[in-house]
Motif scaffolding. Structure first.
Motif, short mmCIF file in Angstrom:
data_model
loop_
_atom_site.label_atom_id
_atom_site.label_comp_id
_atom_site.label_asym_id
_atom_site.label_seq_id
_atom_site.Cartn_x
_atom_site.Cartn_y
_atom_site.Cartn_z
N LYS A 185 -3.25 -15.96 -17.46
CA LYS A 185 -2.99 -14.54 -17.62
C LYS A 185 -3.73 -13.73 -16.55
O LYS A 185 -3.20 -12.76 -15.99
N ALA A 186 -4.99 -14.12 -16.25
CA ALA A 186 -5.76 -13.41 -15.22
C ALA A 186 -5.12 -13.56 -13.86
O ALA A 186 -5.05 -12.61 -13.05
N HIS A 187 -4.66 -14.80 -13.55
CA HIS A 187 -3.95 -15.01 -12.28
C HIS A 187 -2.71 -14.13 -12.19
O HIS A 187 -2.39 -13.58 -11.13
N LYS A 188 -2.02 -13.98 -13.32
CA LYS A 188 -0.82 -13.15 -13.34
C LYS A 188 -1.17 -11.69 -13.06
O LYS A 188 -0.49 -11.01 -12.28
N TYR A 189 -2.26 -11.20 -13.65
CA TYR A 189 -2.68 -9.81 -13.44
C TYR A 189 -3.11 -9.58 -11.99
O TYR A 189 -2.78 -8.54 -11.39
N VAL A 190 -3.84 -10.53 -11.43
CA VAL A 190 -4.25 -10.40 -10.02
C VAL A 190 -3.01 -10.38 -9.12
O VAL A 190 -2.94 -9.61 -8.15
N GLY A 191 -2.02 -11.22 -9.44
CA GLY A 191 -0.79 -11.23 -8.65
C GLY A 191 -0.08 -9.89 -8.70
O GLY A 191 0.43 -9.40 -7.68
N TYR A 192 -0.04 -9.28 -9.90
CA TYR A 192 0.57 -7.96 -10.02
C TYR A 192 -0.17 -6.93 -9.15
O TYR A 192 0.45 -6.09 -8.48
N ALA A 193 -1.51 -7.00 -9.19
CA ALA A 193 -2.31 -6.04 -8.43
C ALA A 193 -2.08 -6.20 -6.94
O ALA A 193 -1.94 -5.21 -6.19
N VAL A 194 -2.06 -7.44 -6.46
CA VAL A 194 -1.83 -7.68 -5.03
C VAL A 194 -0.45 -7.22 -4.61
O VAL A 194 -0.27 -6.57 -3.57
N ASP A 195 0.55 -7.53 -5.44
CA ASP A 195 1.92 -7.11 -5.12
C ASP A 195 2.03 -5.59 -5.08
O ASP A 195 2.66 -5.02 -4.18
N GLY A 196 1.39 -4.91 -6.04
CA GLY A 196 1.42 -3.44 -6.04
C GLY A 196 0.73 -2.85 -4.83
O GLY A 196 1.21 -1.87 -4.23
N ALA A 197 -0.39 -3.45 -4.42
CA ALA A 197 -1.10 -2.95 -3.25
C ALA A 197 -0.27 -3.14 -1.99
O ALA A 197 -0.24 -2.27 -1.10
N LYS A 198 0.42 -4.29 -1.88
CA LYS A 198 1.26 -4.53 -0.70
C LYS A 198 2.45 -3.56 -0.67
O LYS A 198 2.83 -3.07 0.40
N ARG A 199 3.03 -3.28 -1.81
CA ARG A 199 4.14 -2.31 -1.84
C ARG A 199 3.65 -0.92 -1.49
O ARG A 199 4.35 -0.16 -0.81
N MET A 200 2.43 -0.59 -1.94
CA MET A 200 1.86 0.70 -1.57
C MET A 200 1.62 0.78 -0.07
O MET A 200 1.87 1.81 0.57
N GLU A 201 1.15 -0.31 0.54
CA GLU A 201 0.95 -0.31 1.98
C GLU A 201 2.27 -0.15 2.72
O GLU A 201 2.35 0.56 3.73
N THR A 202 3.32 -0.82 2.21
CA THR A 202 4.65 -0.66 2.82
C THR A 202 5.11 0.79 2.74
O THR A 202 5.66 1.35 3.71
N LEU A 203 4.90 1.41 1.60
CA LEU A 203 5.29 2.81 1.42
C LEU A 203 4.53 3.73 2.37
O LEU A 203 5.10 4.63 2.99
N ILE A 204 3.23 3.47 2.53
CA ILE A 204 2.42 4.30 3.43
C ILE A 204 2.89 4.12 4.88
O ILE A 204 2.99 5.08 5.64
N CYS A 205 3.20 2.87 5.25
CA CYS A 205 3.70 2.64 6.61
C CYS A 205 5.02 3.37 6.84
O CYS A 205 5.26 3.94 7.91
N ASP A 206 5.88 3.38 5.82
CA ASP A 206 7.16 4.09 5.95
C ASP A 206 6.94 5.59 6.05
O ASP A 206 7.62 6.28 6.83
N LEU A 207 6.02 6.12 5.26
CA LEU A 207 5.71 7.55 5.36
C LEU A 207 5.15 7.89 6.73
O LEU A 207 5.44 8.94 7.30
N LEU A 208 4.34 7.00 7.25
CA LEU A 208 3.79 7.21 8.59
C LEU A 208 4.90 7.24 9.63
O LEU A 208 4.92 8.08 10.54
N ALA A 209 5.88 6.33 9.49
CA ALA A 209 7.01 6.31 10.42
C ALA A 209 7.86 7.58 10.28
O ALA A 209 8.33 8.14 11.28
N TYR A 210 8.04 8.06 9.04
CA TYR A 210 8.82 9.29 8.82
C TYR A 210 8.11 10.49 9.45
O TYR A 210 8.74 11.33 10.10
N SER A 211 6.79 10.56 9.26
CA SER A 211 6.04 11.67 9.85
C SER A 211 6.07 11.59 11.36
O SER A 211 6.21 12.60 12.05
N ARG A 212 5.96 10.37 11.91
CA ARG A 212 5.98 10.20 13.37
C ARG A 212 7.33 10.61 13.95
O ARG A 212 7.40 11.18 15.04
N ALA A 213 8.41 10.34 13.21
CA ALA A 213 9.75 10.73 13.68
C ALA A 213 9.87 12.23 13.80
O ALA A 213 10.62 12.75 14.63
#
Length: 476
Positions: free
Chosen positions: A285-313
């Protein structure tokens, strides 16, 4: 004198429009001063859009008129309707005024459209109005004034039928017609007017009245032009403020996106370190929770990178360098090589032109459209066809695919930030790619739109300027 009266009244109407009709004490004071300086006026008042009298001056003489409706009499109602429809002053027919005197009411609209506030009215007794005109002719001439075939005023004890010699003229008074006749009371006396003088006198009266009313219209037009110029200046200021605000927001988004990436990377790194070092100490269960947290952080980083690209455009200028669209497309395909290979996508793009613009942004434009086609593919391998043809002042591009298509209710929002019109359970992304594409096309002076039906693919169209627009792009 008539133009002076009209100009003064129009000035009061303009101040009421600017400050509103509510400070009745202020308008009562200004109206009283006007009546004192313009004795030809019997009274001044303000009428609501529903034709109800709100206030009048002098109050002592006309207090009974407050709250009274002026729409019951057709002669009055027609003038109000004409003034509101044209936005210009209008006059009523000659009718009985309060107190029994005959005269006409000058109606001036206050405000326009949704900002229409009501009407400023001024009552002119016809005897005072005519006396001003004939002041220099003494008692030698008799004038009869008709309105609608009815004798409404005569300067002497003679009526129209008893005039020995008469000349006539029609005077157009702000939407109504007056019929004026004039004759000498005594004929063949030395120093009196002869018939030719009478003709000139009647014509002079008609011209004087018409000229005065024309000046009223010109003054009203000048006031209207002044208001329009003020509105244009305010609109330009609002546009500049909005542009500055958008630039500040883009700068904020750029800074926030850039600064947020570092702490987010730290969160992701420590979560992954925690999972590696304490793998044996953590249960399933702990491994599952850590996996969720890592996946959420990576999706947040993707979103921030996309926002950065939108602002740069939005911040990067659409320079006027010559861009080979075929080369920009090759770079986009190189960046998407893994996705193209994994999906088995086929891209067909013969004979793309060169256009003035920003090379990096146009490469990003092709990359986002191709990436969108790959993400929302059907069961069949994606086939993406890119075409360009000459259009007015530039080029019309089409990027067509054989994917799942777009539903009618989602078409209008596909270019909005974070819009995910398709099912999102199995499709990665943040919903920013097409918003970036739209911003890039608009920065290059073009337009972008989509045509699609569910299960029949999508066709994205966009326009780019040709060589003749290079100079204009350099100023963006």
């Amino acid at each position: 004198r008539l133009s002076l009266y009209a100009s003064t009244l129009q000035g009061l109407a303009y101040r009421i429009e600017k400050y509103g009709p509510e400070p009745e004490d202020q308008w009562a004071i200004e109206s009283a001063l006007l009546l004192r300086s313009l004795p030809i006026l019997q009274g001044i008042g303000f009428v609501s859009p529903e034709l109800t009298v709100r206030w009048v001056q002098p109050l002592r003489s006309f207090e009974s008129a407050i709250g009274k409706s002026l729409g019951s009499q057709p002669a009055r109602r027609a003038a109000f309707e004409r003034a509101r429809a044209t936005g210009a002053p209008a006059a009523t027919r000659i009718l009985p005024l309060l107190g029994g005197r005959m005269g006409f009411v000058l109606v001036l609209p206050v405000g326009t459209g949704r900002q229409f506030l009501g009407y400023l009215i001024a009552c002119f007794p016809i005897d005072s109005f005519v006396d001003i005109t004939l002041r220099h002719y003494g008692s030698r001439s008799t004038l009869c004034l008709f309105d609608g075939g009815r004798l409404v005023h005569s300067t002497g004890d003679m009526d129209a039928g008893s005039l020995p010699t008469a000349d006539a003229a029609t005077v157009r008074v702000l939407g109504t017609n007056w019929w004026v006749t004039m004759s000498c009371r005594t004929l063949h006396r030395p120093g009196e007017l002869d018939p030719l003088d009478e003709v000139f006198l009647v014509a002079g009266i008609a011209v004087s009245i018409s000229f005065g009313l024309t000046l009223l219209w010109l003054f009203h037009s000048r006031e209207t032009s002044a208001r329009l110029e003020t509105e244009i200046r305010m609109r330009r200021k609002t546009e500049l403020d909005l542009k500055r605000s958008n630039e500040d927001l883009e700068q904020f988004a750029y800074t926030a996106s850039h600064d947020l990436r570092e702490p987010l990377r730290a969160v992701t790194s420590y979560l992954e370190l925690l999972e590696r070092r304490y793998r044996d100490a953590l249960d399933a269960k702990a491994h599952k929770y850590v996996g969720y947290a890592v996946d959420g952080a990576k999706r947040m980083e993707t979103l921030i990178c996309d926002l950065l690209a939108y602002s740069r455009a939005g911040r990067e200028q659409a320079t006027a360098e010559k861009v080979d669209c075929a080369e920009a497309l090759r770079e986009a395909q190189k960046n998407l090589s893994r996705a193209i290979e994994a999906s088995g996508a086929v891209i067909d793009a013969p004979g793309l032109p060169s256009v003035p613009g920003n090379h990096r942004q146009l490469q990003q434009l092709f990359q986002n459209l191709i990436d969108n086609a790959i993400k929302f593919r059907s069961a069949q391998p994606p086939v993406i066809r890119i075409r360009a043809e000459p259009a007015a002042g530039g080029w019309l591009f089409q990027v067509a695919d054989n994917g799942v298509g777009i539903s009618p209710e989602s078409r209008d929002g596909v270019f909005k930030l974070f819009h995910r019109g398709h099912a999102t359970t199995h499709v990665p992304g943040s919903g920013i790619g097409l918003a970036i594409a739209k911003k890039i096309v608009e920065r290059h002076g073009g337009k972008i739109w989509v045509e699609s039906e569910p299960q029949h693919g999508a066709r994205f169209f966009f326009t780019l300027a040709g060589e003749s627009a290079r100079e204009g792009l350099s100023k963006l």
